[in-house]
Write an enzyme that holds these catalytic residues in place. Structure first.
Site, short mmCIF file in Angstrom:
data_model
loop_
_atom_site.label_atom_id
_atom_site.label_comp_id
_atom_site.label_asym_id
_atom_site.label_seq_id
_atom_site.Cartn_x
_atom_site.Cartn_y
_atom_site.Cartn_z
N LYS A 123 46.62 42.46 50.77
CA LYS A 123 47.44 43.58 50.13
C LYS A 123 47.40 44.60 51.31
O LYS A 123 48.42 45.49 51.59
CB LYS A 123 46.96 44.15 48.86
CG LYS A 123 47.76 44.97 48.13
CD LYS A 123 47.30 45.19 46.81
CE LYS A 123 47.72 46.29 46.17
NZ LYS A 123 47.31 46.52 44.94
N ASP A 169 48.65 42.08 38.07
CA ASP A 169 48.13 43.13 38.88
C ASP A 169 47.66 42.52 40.07
O ASP A 169 46.78 41.61 40.00
CB ASP A 169 47.16 43.61 37.96
CG ASP A 169 45.83 44.62 38.87
OD1 ASP A 169 46.41 44.80 40.22
OD2 ASP A 169 44.92 44.82 38.52
N GLU A 180 50.76 51.37 39.94
CA GLU A 180 49.47 50.87 39.15
C GLU A 180 48.92 52.03 37.99
O GLU A 180 48.53 51.79 37.34
CB GLU A 180 48.29 50.70 40.25
CG GLU A 180 48.62 49.18 40.82
CD GLU A 180 47.91 48.91 42.24
OE1 GLU A 180 46.78 49.73 42.37
OE2 GLU A 180 48.26 48.07 42.84
N ASP A 182 41.16 55.36 40.06
CA ASP A 182 41.10 53.91 40.52
C ASP A 182 39.90 53.49 41.59
O ASP A 182 40.48 53.52 42.78
CB ASP A 182 42.31 53.45 40.76
CG ASP A 182 42.57 51.88 40.88
OD1 ASP A 182 41.16 51.00 41.10
OD2 ASP A 182 43.56 51.23 41.09
P1 ADP Z 1 40.63 45.93 43.40
O1 ADP Z 1 41.36 46.55 42.74
O2 ADP Z 1 40.32 46.27 44.96
O3 ADP Z 1 41.14 44.55 43.54
P2 ADP Z 1 38.39 45.58 41.52
O4 ADP Z 1 38.98 46.68 40.41
O5 ADP Z 1 38.65 44.32 40.91
O6 ADP Z 1 39.05 45.45 42.80
O7 ADP Z 1 37.03 45.90 41.54
C1 ADP Z 1 36.07 45.13 42.41
C2 ADP Z 1 34.76 46.10 42.34
O8 ADP Z 1 34.09 46.41 41.05
C3 ADP Z 1 33.87 45.28 43.14
O9 ADP Z 1 33.28 46.28 44.01
C4 ADP Z 1 32.79 44.79 42.23
O10 ADP Z 1 31.36 44.77 42.62
C5 ADP Z 1 32.82 46.01 41.15
N1 ADP Z 1 32.34 45.54 39.82
C6 ADP Z 1 32.55 44.68 39.09
N2 ADP Z 1 31.91 44.73 37.95
C7 ADP Z 1 31.08 45.73 37.93
C8 ADP Z 1 30.05 46.32 37.28
N3 ADP Z 1 29.72 45.65 35.99
N4 ADP Z 1 29.69 47.37 37.27
C9 ADP Z 1 29.77 48.01 38.57
N5 ADP Z 1 30.64 47.55 39.27
C10 ADP Z 1 31.16 46.42 39.25
MG MG Z 2 43.09 47.39 41.34
#
Ligand code: ADP
Ligand code: MG
Length: 623
Positions: free
Chosen positions: A69, A7, A166, A188
């Site tokens: 990205k 991913d 995705e 998502d």
């Molecule tokens: P991306 O798809 O953009 O790479 P992610 O799916 O990894 O991002 O998500 C990152 C986001 O998830 C960040 O804003 C982070 O603060 C939030 N996040 C991570 N853990 C938690 C949680 N336990 N509760 C709420 N938000 C969270």
């Molecule tokens: Mg993602």
């Protein structure tokens, strides 16, 4: 050899693999499965990837590249018009580069660094060489963005077996493909982006019905909103706050958000610039009030995506949650209300895309574990939903790759010229099940030129259709004696909804009989023209070889054939073509003899050339 699933996220990236029949995300040496999608460049050209890079982002904002990205497959003009990046961008010919650490780096190179780090992690964790991978991309990525991702994989030394959407990966992780059919929404919400996709499962293959979202909405916006509100409460105007304070406030807001995911109350603590500390408890309800305006922005895109797919929420068979931000109970409740059902959230939303990619990677491997477990009948291969073919003379379609062929697929067929001296050939690529080009969907056209002028039917032009694992079609036409070639790339599924595919299939059934008749008629007309055209010319050029009687008989046969060609009786055309062939046989024989005597093997090619350059693909000498 194991194949991995990756991913490659905007904020975070992960790698996963299927082992003992189960997909699992692979950790780094500290046990962390997430790799921040960050690359920091040093002035000496060295670089750091992941947490090490993210941690120096605040100190070295210009050398630490984040959210790259967003720039994949984009130009500087696009990036600036859409406000995609705060970095210093340089357009170098067709290539976009980002300045960092005293050098310039393309988004592909930067992404390759992230992929390399994940590949190395997989090698270390599994103790074997890893090179085959499935990499996920957003469903809305266009061809350029997909190609850029593929190139990044290649640059990282990976053999990219497939790019997987995705949302499809998330659906696979939940095993939704095991059902017969169904429609699913994949919600998502990541750090900085929001994507909603509506998928339909048909015979084991997921089709994207619609996509939507907001490229500037994510969990980070919750943090900014909360930080702004609480700074104000602490007596600091957010606009006037120092950059350092603002950053600390945003981090504190993120910590608060994550704490409130598991607890009903948490504390927001922040050291202000004057050394005082601001500390206050916040309940979930209070937090929710602060972020509500941001959260509500997901509603519009969800409704639009449903409308585009022509579905009501109750027609969905499931809603899947993806992205770190969907851990928040606020987000889960909001989605449940929006879609009027409990969303699926048992699989870690950070990992779900990588886990699905790993399953797909396993299924694409010869020694697939999941296929074995399933008794071998998993229908996960993508297929071409509609036939792909070429226009031939008379506006007919020659199907090269039939519908429902598993991809990747490759087929070649040989064609020849229709006219003497023909030096060019139009290649018109079409999609559909109907017999006539006019009833199919036109995908692309190009022209092969530089065919050496020769008598009709002498040139050999090999046309190759190749559909790769991502559904991209490459068509190549090559003249075999000189090697001149031309090619084109298209995405046949682009802009085509499932409903349209269904409609096209239905139309081919509804019109099957008339289509066959139309094909017979057009073929007969083409065949007749093939005889008529050179004969008319020859009667002018070589009139001296004709007796008056013979001339009259041939002219009469031509007249009859021409009349029949205007009608719809293909048998009459065939019979009269045969007749014309017979009555002109003597004339043809004499012309041949004379040509041989005078040493001219090809008949008056020069006279013909100029007017004959524009015919489409001629006859089909098949292989
Ligand atoms: P991306 O798809 O953009 O790479 P992610 O799916 O990894 O991002 O998500 C990152 C986001 O998830 C960040 O804003 C982070 O603060 C939030 N996040 C991570 N853990 C938690 C949680 N336990 N509760 C709420 N938000 C969270
Ligand atoms: Mg993602």
């Amino acid at each position: 050899m194991k194949a991995i699933g990756i991913d490659l996220g905007t904020t975070n990236s992960l790698v996963a693999v299927v082992e003992d029949g189960r997909a699992r995300a692979l950790p780094d040496e500290h046990g962390r499965v997430i790799l921040p999608s960050a690359v920091a460049y040093a002035d000496d050209g060295g670089s750091v990837v992941g947490y090490g890079a993210r941690d120096v982002a605040a100190e070295r904002p210009h050398d630490t590249l984040l959210s790259v990205k967003r720039l994949m497959g984009r130009t500087k003009a696009e990036a600036e018009a859409e406000g995609l990046s705060t970095f210093s961008l340089v357009q170098d010919g067709p290539v976009l580069k980002i300045e960092a650490g005293g050098g310039q780096h393309t988004p592909i190179e930067i992404s390759a660094r992230i992929l390399e780090a994940l590949r190395d992690r997989a090698r270390a964790a599994l103790g074997e060489q890893i090179s085959r991978a499935v990499i996920t991309v957003p469903a809305y990525f266009d061809d350029t963005q997909r190609q850029a991702t593929r190139q990044a994989g290649r640059l990282a030394g990976l053999d990219v077996m497939r790019l997987l959407n995705e949302p499809t990966a998330a659906a696979l992780a939940y095993g939704l493909d095991k059902q017969k059919q169904g429609r699913f929404a994949v919600f998502d919400l990541g750090g900085g982006t929001f994507d909603i996709s509506i998928l339909e499962l048909v015979e084991g293959v997921f089709e994207v019905l619609s996509t939507g979202g907001d490229t500037r909405l994510g969990g980070d916006d919750f943090d900014t909103a909360v930080a702004t509100a609480l700074l104000r409460e602490a007596g600091v105007e957010p606009e006037a706050a120092s950059a350092g304070l603002r950053r600390r406030a945003v981090s504190a807001a993120e910590a608060l958000k994550i704490a409130l995911t598991d607890h009903f109350e948490a504390r927001f603590t922040l050291v202000l610039d004057d050394g005082q500390s601001f500390d206050r408890p916040l309940s979930r309800d209070q937090y929710e009030t602060l972020i509500r305006p941001v959260l509500e922005r997901v509603a519009g895109p969800c409704k639009r995506a449903l409308a585009d797919a022509e579905l009501r929420p109750d027609e969905l068979d499931g809603v899947v949650l993806v992205g770190g931000s969907t851990r928040s109970p606020f987000v889960q409740r909001f989605v449940a209300e929006l879609f009027d059902r409990q969303p699926l959230c048992d699989i870690d939303p950070d990992q779900v895309v990588a886990l699905g990619a790993a399953s797909q990677a396993d299924l694409l491997s010869v020694d697939s574990e999941l296929r074995l477990l399933d008794g071998g009948d998993v229908l996960l291969l993508d297929v071409t939903p509609l036939s792909l073919g070429l226009e031939t003379m008379g506006g007919l379609v020659e199907k090269i790759i039939p519908r429902n062929s598993p991809i990747p697929a490759s087929r070649a067929q040989e064609f020849t010229t229709f006219q003497d001296g023909q030096t060019g050939m139009d290649i018109h690529v079409v999609q559909g099940e109907r017999e006539l080009v006019a009833d199919c969907r036109s995908l692309a056209r190009f022209r092969l030129t530089g065919i050496p002028p020769r008598p009709a039917g002498a040139a050999r032009i090999r046309v190759t259709f190749q559909v790769d694992a991502d559904g991209i079609l490459r068509v190549q036409a090559r003249e075999e004696s000189t090697g001149v070639e031309q090619n084109i790339e298209v995405r046949p599924s682009h802009g085509l909804t499932d409903a349209q595919v269904e409609e096209m299939l239905q139309a081919s059934l509804d019109h099957a009989e008339e289509d066959v008749m139309a094909r017979f008629l057009r073929s007969a007309q083409v065949e007749a023209e093939r005889v008529l055209m050179p004969l008319r010319k020859a009667m002018q050029v070589d009139a001296s070889l004709l007796s008056e009687d013979e001339s009259r008989i041939i002219a009469h046969a031509i007249g009859q054939l021409e009349e029949a060609m205007g009608g719809s009786d293909h048998r009459a055309i065939q019979d009269l073509t045969e007749m014309l062939d017979k009555v002109s046989a003597g004339f043809a024989q004499r012309r041949m003899e004379r040509a041989l005597q005078s040493g001219l093997k090809d008949v008056a090619v020069d006279d013909l050339e100029d007017e004959l350059a524009d015919a489409p693909v001629g006859g089909g000498a098949h292989d």
